[in-house]
Design a protein around this motif. Structure first.
Motif, mmCIF file in Angstrom:
data_model
loop_
_atom_site.group_PDB
_atom_site.id
_atom_site.type_symbol
_atom_site.label_atom_id
_atom_site.label_comp_id
_atom_site.label_asym_id
_atom_site.label_seq_id
_atom_site.Cartn_x
_atom_site.Cartn_y
_atom_site.Cartn_z
ATOM 1 N N ASP A 51 39.212 33.097 38.068
ATOM 2 C CA ASP A 51 38.873 31.714 37.813
ATOM 3 C C ASP A 51 37.492 31.408 38.419
ATOM 4 O O ASP A 51 37.150 31.897 39.492
ATOM 5 N N LEU A 52 36.746 30.593 37.712
ATOM 6 C CA LEU A 52 35.392 30.243 38.138
ATOM 7 C C LEU A 52 35.352 29.756 39.587
ATOM 8 O O LEU A 52 34.448 30.095 40.350
ATOM 9 N N LEU A 53 36.359 28.942 39.971
ATOM 10 C CA LEU A 53 36.342 28.366 41.315
ATOM 11 C C LEU A 53 36.437 29.447 42.387
ATOM 12 O O LEU A 53 35.833 29.334 43.448
ATOM 13 N N SER A 54 37.199 30.494 42.110
ATOM 14 C CA SER A 54 37.295 31.595 43.079
ATOM 15 C C SER A 54 35.942 32.259 43.257
ATOM 16 O O SER A 54 35.511 32.544 44.379
ATOM 17 N N PRO A 77 47.467 35.483 42.336
ATOM 18 C CA PRO A 77 48.495 34.453 42.453
ATOM 19 C C PRO A 77 49.840 35.020 42.014
ATOM 20 O O PRO A 77 49.911 35.759 41.038
ATOM 21 N N GLY A 78 50.864 34.680 42.745
ATOM 22 C CA GLY A 78 52.192 35.148 42.375
ATOM 23 C C GLY A 78 52.565 36.459 43.049
ATOM 24 O O GLY A 78 53.735 36.812 43.100
ATOM 25 N N ARG A 79 51.587 37.188 43.593
ATOM 26 C CA ARG A 79 51.935 38.408 44.318
ATOM 27 C C ARG A 79 52.617 38.028 45.630
ATOM 28 O O ARG A 79 53.420 38.776 46.163
ATOM 29 N N PHE A 129 46.125 33.349 50.500
ATOM 30 C CA PHE A 129 44.810 33.065 49.929
ATOM 31 C C PHE A 129 44.713 33.760 48.573
ATOM 32 O O PHE A 129 44.537 34.976 48.495
ATOM 33 N N ASP A 130 44.880 32.977 47.519
ATOM 34 C CA ASP A 130 44.904 33.558 46.182
ATOM 35 C C ASP A 130 43.494 33.739 45.626
ATOM 36 O O ASP A 130 42.631 32.886 45.802
ATOM 37 N N LEU A 131 43.299 34.845 44.959
ATOM 38 C CA LEU A 131 42.051 35.060 44.226
ATOM 39 C C LEU A 131 42.415 35.404 42.787
ATOM 40 O O LEU A 131 43.324 36.186 42.546
ATOM 41 N N ASP A 132 41.713 34.808 41.849
ATOM 42 C CA ASP A 132 41.996 35.091 40.456
ATOM 43 C C ASP A 132 40.671 35.208 39.717
ATOM 44 O O ASP A 132 39.599 35.228 40.323
ATOM 45 N N PHE A 172 33.463 30.029 45.043
ATOM 46 C CA PHE A 172 33.829 29.957 46.457
ATOM 47 C C PHE A 172 33.324 31.192 47.201
ATOM 48 O O PHE A 172 32.638 31.095 48.214
#
Lengths: 350, 283
Positions: free
Chosen positions: A287-290, A275-277, A282-285, A293
């Protein structure tokens, strides 16, 4: 009144005299005979570039041979590679979607340039915190002899024909196709070439055993062309490319390495998707949700499935779309794909 | 050398630093449903938004006769928004408008003052200033709203502060408060309206979330038939597009109208289906 005339006369004649001298000082020209200077090289061979060795020993010069590095062009080339344009904004961005460093590293990716296998590269990258990218590093790109090899002919068809043996054309193809940008001007590519020359392979980058090196430096000092074969065995003249398919690889008995998977996720996927790049939508971090998914979609064979997207990338419409380049087997092995998937599975279950 | 080193360091810190520092993706887009969220567009990014709201689903004008409102369009809005720098957006929009306020042009500027961090900064604080302007032909009926004696009578302004916090990775809560000013109103309306609102987003998965948004207006006149806008929605992101499907009593799509002008009543079946759809472009 007469004073003024005196002044005027005096100053005009002064100017006249100065002009006379100005013309006087021009000397008649002399034509110097052109002479090919021998490269002035350090007696210590380890300080030479790989190209110095090859030329010194009479190997064929590459088409893109640059005799004298121009520091200003190197700087401009570097700015183009890092920012897509000159820092003074005097030219237009090459691409609004990418800069070269989104996909290509600028440093050596391996401790032994003759081994650029994904396993070696990942190991070296982990130690040195180097991004794990789908494009080949620019370090040593100058020393390659063929570009867009292997299966890239399938992807780009006739477009790669003229890039195969001309680095200039390979840069142009990557500007318009891989980075989805405009055609670069001649001077811009020339600057990138000078930048490439500046980060060409040095003898000290190559991995010789001490006996080998002693033999090698003797051969070089003696001017023997046997050294050519020797040095060419120490790095690769091409980056080969083989495309995979969507299948999740099956390697009997292979125990995936979660730590490697984590590195590939952070230094590969997130290099562009963090995120922020603002390189993709389609952001990947971390984070559990990523992770949930990606794990849920792993068998889907669509653009959200890891094994599919990594091997195929997404489709690019020339100059008009963000897209994702694929990882070839030469950039990411099947073992590494399993490492990555295992890491995602582990995180999704947390 | 120093420069190259600093560039490398920059690349490394951005690449390792994200996710540790700034809290991202509090909301998917620059709006929750129709009201602003704390999110701003990245620099040099253009976003195109289309929004639709249909007629009443139930109640006197709803039901199967009007196919649950789909025969009637309550409002339509097209907008372009642009990120000047990462913290500052501007936007313009055109909407059909609702009731006596039609042919609306709107515009806004949004500045992100504070951004929530994983440590040290618990909230995001955002300021949004917007206006809407009706370019409808002046009415000769001096009792009509659209009789607009002067140009400035056509303007509506809304200024609001948004306080946003993302709790964990699934839930975001936002409180907004501000002041809306309609330069020209009907006899039973008041020019300046104070409001406070709240919005929430609950993510089920990475790309599907539930949305809710409500605004309470403090000082609308009791003589006026007024309601507070309340909306619920589902958001689906596809990587490139955001679709938000919602149900709402408010008819209009711009805060300059739905905050001070909502009259439809959930209790009387005056709620409707609506959707917004957006797409980002790099410039």
């Amino acid at each position: 009144m007469s004073n003024l005339r005196t002044y005027l006369f005096a100053s005009i004649s002064l100017v006249g005299v100065v002009l006379l001298f100005a013309f006087q000082s021009a000397k008649p020209g002399r034509i110097e005979p052109y002479k090919q200077e021998r490269l002035e090289l350090d007696p210590d061979v380890s300080k030479w570039s790989v190209e110095d060795v090859l030329i010194q020993l009479g190997d064929q010069k590459p088409q893109h041979y640059i005799e004298k590095l121009d520091a200003d062009s190197v700087r401009m080339g570097e700015e183009l590679v890092y920012y897509g344009r000159l820092k003074d904004h005097s030219n237009k961005r090459v691409s609004k979607y990418f800069v070269c460093t989104d996909c290509h590293n600028q440093v050596l990716e391996t401790d032994d340039p003759s081994d650029e296998s994904p396993a070696r590269v990942l190991d070296f990258s982990k130690k040195n915190k180097i991004p794990f990218l789908p494009g080949s590093t620019f370090y040593g790109m100058y020393n390659k002899r063929h570009w867009y090899n292997g299966d890239y002919a399938k992807k780009y068809g006739d477009l790669v024909k003229n890039t195969r043996d001309t680095l200039y054309n390979a840069i142009q193809l990557c500007a318009t196709q891989c980075s989805q940008g405009r055609e670069m001007d001649f001077w811009e590519i020339r600057c990138v070439m000078h930048y490439y020359k500046n980060i060409q392979l040095k003898v000290s980058d190559l991995k010789f055993s001490s006996e080998e090196y002693a033999q090698f430096s003797n051969l070089v000092t003696a001017g023997s062309d046997k050294a050519i074969g020797m040095i060419k065995g120490k790095y690769n003249e091409i980056n080969d490319a083989h495309f995979g398919n969507s299948e999740i690889p099956k390697i009997p008995g292979y125990e995936p390495n979660v730590e490697n998977g984590e590195y590939i996720y952070k230094a590969g996927c997130m290099h562009c998707h963090a995120p922020g790049r603002n390189i993709t939508n389609f952001d990947l971090d971390m984070d559990l949700l990523s992770f949930k998914f990606l794990y849920a979609k792993k068998d889907k064979y669509n653009q959200f499935s890891i094994s599919h997207i990594t091997r195929y990338g997404t489709y690019a419409v020339s100059g008009r779309k963000q897209y994702m380049p694929q990882y070839t087997y030469e950039n990411m092995s099947n073992e590494q794909m399993l490492d990555l998937m295992k890491f995602i599975e582990t995180k999704a279950a947390e | 050398m120093i420069k190259r080193l600093s560039i490398t360091l920059f690349v490394l810190t951005t690449w390792y630093g994200f996710g540790q520092d700034k809290v991202t993706e509090a909301f998917a887009g620059t709006r929750v449903i129709n009201n602003h969220s704390n999110e701003t567009l990245p620099k040099n990014t253009l976003e195109f938004i289309i929004g639709h709201k249909f007629g009443d689903i139930a109640g006197a004008t709803g039901g199967v006769d009007n196919f649950f409102g789909f025969d009637n369009i309550a409002d339509v809005r097209f907008a372009f928004e642009y990120g000047i720098i990462d913290n500052l957006d501007i936007g313009i929009g055109r909407s059909k408008g609702v009731g006596a306020r039609t042919q609306m042009l709107d515009g806004y500027a949004k500045y992100s003052i504070l951004q929530q961090k994983t440590s040290g900064m618990p909230i995001s604080l955002t300021f949004v200033s917007s206006f809407a302007f009706s370019y409808v032909k002046q009415s000769h009926d001096s009792t009509a709203l659209a009789s607009y004696p002067t140009f400035w009578n056509r303007m509506i302004f809304t200024n609001q502060l948004l306080v946003t916090r993302k709790f964990g990775n699934r839930f975001t809560w936002q409180v907004n408060f501000g002041y809306n000013h309609r330069n020209y109103v009907k006899y039973d309306q008041i020019n300046g309206v104070y409001f406070v609102g709240t919005s929430g987003r609950l993510r089920f998965t990475k790309n599907i979330a539930l949305l809710a948004e409500y605004n309470y207006t403090f000082n609308r006149l009791p003589t006026e038939n007024h309601q507070d806008p309340l909306s619920f929605g589902i958001e689906i992101t596809t990587g490139g597009h955001i679709f938000a499907l919602h149900f709402s009593n408010a008819k209009s799509l711009n805060e300059n109208l739905f905050i001070p002008e909502t009259t439809s009543n959930w209790g009387k079946g005056q709620w409707r289906f609506g959707f917004t759809f957006n797409r980002r472009f790099k410039l």
